[in-house]
Design an enzyme around this catalytic site. Structure first.
Site, short mmCIF file in Angstrom:
data_model
loop_
_atom_site.label_atom_id
_atom_site.label_comp_id
_atom_site.label_asym_id
_atom_site.label_seq_id
_atom_site.Cartn_x
_atom_site.Cartn_y
_atom_site.Cartn_z
N ASP A 25 0.86 -1.14 -0.25
CA ASP A 25 -0.16 0.15 0.10
C ASP A 25 0.86 1.32 0.07
OD1 ASP A 25 -2.25 1.54 0.32
OD2 ASP A 25 -2.95 0.69 2.16
N ARG A 38 -12.32 1.73 7.64
CA ARG A 38 -11.06 2.10 7.26
C ARG A 38 -11.15 3.38 6.15
NH1 ARG A 38 -5.72 -0.66 4.40
NH2 ARG A 38 -4.23 -0.26 6.00
N ASP A 94 -5.90 -6.97 -2.35
CA ASP A 94 -6.43 -6.75 -0.94
C ASP A 94 -7.97 -6.31 -0.95
OD1 ASP A 94 -6.40 -6.67 1.75
OD2 ASP A 94 -4.56 -5.14 1.69
N ASP A 96 -2.69 -10.83 9.11
CA ASP A 96 -1.97 -9.57 9.38
C ASP A 96 -1.42 -9.78 10.80
OD1 ASP A 96 -2.50 -8.25 7.21
OD2 ASP A 96 -4.05 -6.90 8.04
C1 DGJ Z 1 -4.06 -5.43 4.89
C2 DGJ Z 1 -3.03 -6.45 4.46
O1 DGJ Z 1 -3.47 -7.67 5.04
C3 DGJ Z 1 -1.62 -6.07 4.69
O2 DGJ Z 1 -0.63 -7.03 4.33
C4 DGJ Z 1 -1.33 -4.85 3.81
O3 DGJ Z 1 -1.54 -4.94 2.68
C5 DGJ Z 1 -2.28 -3.63 4.37
N1 DGJ Z 1 -3.94 -4.20 4.05
C6 DGJ Z 1 -2.13 -2.51 3.48
O4 DGJ Z 1 -3.30 -1.56 3.52
#
Ligand code: DGJ
Length: 726
Positions: A358, A434, A470, A539
């Site tokens: 990102d 978000r 994503d 994450d």
């Molecule tokens: C969520 C993803 O799981 C992360 O690895 C990363 O790409 C972030 N989004 C970026 O906004």
């Protein structure tokens, strides 16, 4: 195709039970029986170990369970696709509404058709209701070598009036009266794929998603076992996995006679699909199978299925590269010089794919802006993206990039130009997740615009070899006020639209490897894995937590599609501090990645990382293409172990981990699996030798601490060992 699989790809023939049509679907070790019951109801009276019986009727000794006065009712019967209109009161798979509001469907058998498609035997059973004007075709695709059968239903309007589908599940899977436990995967962001086990008791247990994406709260996978059978490597397991990336539903219902009735498919809540004359609706695939070899056996069948029959063909046999992802290192503060610096360090470590996450596009300096504007940020890349891509290629790595194509920030050029492209309900304040909204992927213009932007991204800057796709918020206000009659189709149309975009891009850019991500493992289902090659699992990159997440994930999916990063300590999500070696060893369980700020790593750490990446490359074939056995599951205290064996059994690697030790505990042993009984094996690091039989019978010590050390460190211990057949 081997001779063996040709035998098992044998087409099902129509046989007969009590003068009624019946079919036996045969896989390598299982049989599934289908037959017609009262009023042509499709029954599935047997599903399990196969080959032992020559006659189809041998399986059918259990009599019907209903009281004489209720013989016509189908409750308690193993109905394979109950519809609203059948004489039963359990969860149905299909509800069709006619223009006059009536909702009764009665399907009669029309014909069977058996054929080979892509080397697999396929049986279609066709049913129709002339009064409604509908034809329902049940497809059974037999993936014989993997002991699984894929089911789907096609519902076709053959009449002259519009029909409304209020529910169109993929299939029902019945099990005979008994007591059972259900295994399911649950969690949330940062804690995905937790394996749960619960007794199936009278009533209904529902697993589902209503979030628009498939996998955070629950994953569309289940397994059912006879009550109390918990062994990892033995015992009956029936399992299923739904290939759908949106809202889904799965109910496990214990009927009054203790039979179990499982249904699965697209979530009926807020679903409605208008079926015009001549049109058809095809449900997602439900993959079901049976194993005699416990949950481990069931997961290996699903792994083999993904690898042999499901994952995108273009990258199926290509080992997944070791990747570096800059997200945790830089978050949104991406800059070309800093990325080049990270790339140089990554290349020195042996990384093969460098991924910018990102922050590279539009006015993206934080998560308030720019989603939807997939053009390169000129302040961060003054000489364009190509400068970085060329440098990454010159360093001998592939280049990858992050996108979140189904989302838009209100602060974006896209939203300013097309505010109606995001889901919305007129006169209602949207709920932000978000700081972003969800684009209406049911709209042709939205998909065309996004596809074009991605097409440009993938072609205008030199060669991009990897796309991380994503999806970071659950959907709310899922409305399309301009198309009131499509409102209840939107949830499903979005997912079909997503698959279309992915299919188009894959076709136009066949060399690109795709990764599915949704705030971690929020969309890890088989539907995504039809169009993407690997999944960002969570994450949560804390190595101790990851052991559980990865254990749960590999119940349903192959290690080859499980991406794990080694990140910095203290860990960003948990604050824990685990040694670098432990973090690497955990991440080596699948597709290895590095996600830390390697600009801050010491020379000693970089050297250690280089050494560990080289070790991973040496065993990568085993990990990514071998058979996986959990020898001991992750526990809060004490050692756990996971083993990978080559397809021929001539090489194996065993990882042993202990997050937390217990002083005074004796050394446990783990018995190896899947080796050749009569071969000898030699351990790589010390030349120790043993036979396959002994390694599997007596095992090896899970020697997590050195007994000679008077002040041992019991926590965060790990090692791995490789044995080769001599
Ligand atoms: C969520 C993803 O799981 C992360 O690895 C990363 O790409 C972030 N989004 C970026 O906004």
């Amino acid at each position: 195709m081997t001779t063996d699989s040709v035998i098992h790809a044998e087409l099902p023939r129509r046989e007969s039970i009590d003068g009624r049509p019946a079919w036996r679907l045969r896989t390598r070790t299982t049989d599934v029986l289908l037959c017609l019951g009262a009023n042509d109801a499709l029954l599935l009276p047997y599903w399990g170990a196969g080959g032992q019986s020559a006659s189809i009727s041998d399986y059918l000794l259990h009599p019907q369970g209903n009281r004489p006065s209720q013989r016509a009712f189908l409750d308690g019967q193993p109905v394979a696709y109950p519809v609203y209109g059948d004489a039963l009161f359990k969860e149905v798979c299909l509800v069709i509404v006619r223009p006059d509001g009536s909702r009764d469907t009665r399907l009669s058998f029309v014909e069977d058709r058996a054929q080979h498609i892509d080397g697999h035997a396929v049986l279609d059973l066709v049913f129709a209701d002339e009064l409604v004007g509908v034809r329902v075709t049940h497809r059974f695709t037999i993936i014989a070598e993997c002991d699984v059968i894929i089911r789907r239903a096609t519902i076709e309007n053959q009449g002259s009036r519009n029909l409304m589908l209020e529910r169109a599940l993929s299939a029902a899977l019945p099990l005979p009266p008994d007591v059972y436990d259900a295994y399911t995967l649950h969690g949330q962001w940062g804690r995905e794929f937790e394996l749960n086990c619960r007794p199936l008791a009278a009533g209904k247990f529902v697993l589902e998603s209503r979030r628009g994406m498939s996998s955070h709260d629950a994953h569309p996978w289940f397994a059912v076992r006879p009550r109390g059978e918990h062994a990892e490597h033995s015992g009956s397991v029936w399992f299923g996995s739904l290939a759908w990336s949106g809202n889904w539903f799965c109910s496990l219902e214990v009927e009054p006679n203790d039979a179990v009735h499982v249904t699965a498919g697209i979530q009926p809540f807020d679903f409605g699909w208008r079926l015009e004359p001549g049109r058809q609706f095809v449900t997602p695939d439900l993959v079901g199978g049976y194993s005699d070899d416990g949950l481990g056996g069931a997961s290996r069948l699903l792994h083999a299925f993904e690898e042999d029959a499901w994952l995108p063909a273009s990258h199926k046999s290509i080992p997944r590269p070791v990747l570096y992802n800059s997200w945790e290192a830089t978050t949104f503060a991406v800059r070309v010089d800093q990325q080049i610096d990270l790339a140089r360090r990554a290349a020195k470590m042996g990384v093969e794919l460098f991924v910018v996450d990102d922050g590279w596009f539009g006015a993206r300096d934080n998560d308030f802006a720019a989603l939807g504007d997939w053009t390169v940020n000129a302040a961060k890349f003054p000489r364009g993206l190509r400068e970085l891509i060329d440098e990454v290629h010159a360093l001998g790595m592939q280049f990858g990039i992050w996108v979140e194509p189904e989302m838009v920030n209100p602060d974006s050029d896209l939203f300013r130009a097309h505010p109606d492209w995001a889901y919305h309900v007129d006169d209602r304040e949207p709920t932000y997740g978000r700081n972003q909204l969800v684009l209406n992927f049911a709209r042709d213009d939205v998909r065309a615009h996004i596809t074009e932007q991605l097409r440009r991204l993938l072609s205008d800057h030199g060669s991009i070899e990897f796309l991380k796709w994503d999806h970071n918020r659950s959907w709310t206000e899922v409305g399309w006020p301009e198309q009131p009659e499509l409102q209840r189709e939107v949830w499903a149309r979005h997912v079909f639209g997503l698959y279309d975009v992915l299919a188009t891009l894959r076709q136009e850019f066949p060399k690109v490897l795709f990764e599915s991500c949704a705030g971690g493992g929020g969309r890890a289902d088989l539907g995504m894995l039809r169009w993407t090659d690997q999944v960002w699992t969570s994450d949560n990159t804390d190595a101790a937590d990851r052991l559980n997440i990865q254990f749960g994930y590999t119940r349903a999916h192959s290690p080859r599609v499980m991406v794990n990063w080694v990140t910095d300590v203290p860990n960003q999500q948990t604050g824990r501090v685990a040694p670098l070696k432990f973090r690497f060893h955990v991440a080596m369980q699948g597709v290895l990645g590095v996600g830390g700020d390697i600009g801050e790593w010491s020379e000693a750490e970089l050297d250690e990382a280089r050494e560990l990446i080289a070790q991973y490359k040496d065993i990568r074939q085993l990990v990514q293409f071998g058979r996986q056995y959990w020898l001991r599951p992750p526990e809060p205290i004490g050692a756990c172990a996971v083993q990978y064996v080559s397809p021929t059994g001539d090489r194996t690697v065993i990882f042993i981990y202990q997050t937390r030790g217990l002083r005074g505990a004796g050394v446990r042993r783990v018995r190896l699996r899947g080796l050749e009984v009569d071969r000898r094996y030699r351990r790589e690091h010390d030349g120790a030798q043993s036979s396959g039989a002994a390694l599997m019978a007596a095992g090896i010590p899970a020697d997590v601490v050195d007994p000679r050390n008077p002040r041992p460190m019991l926590d965060f211990y790990s090692n791995f060992q490789v044995w080769n057949a001599i």
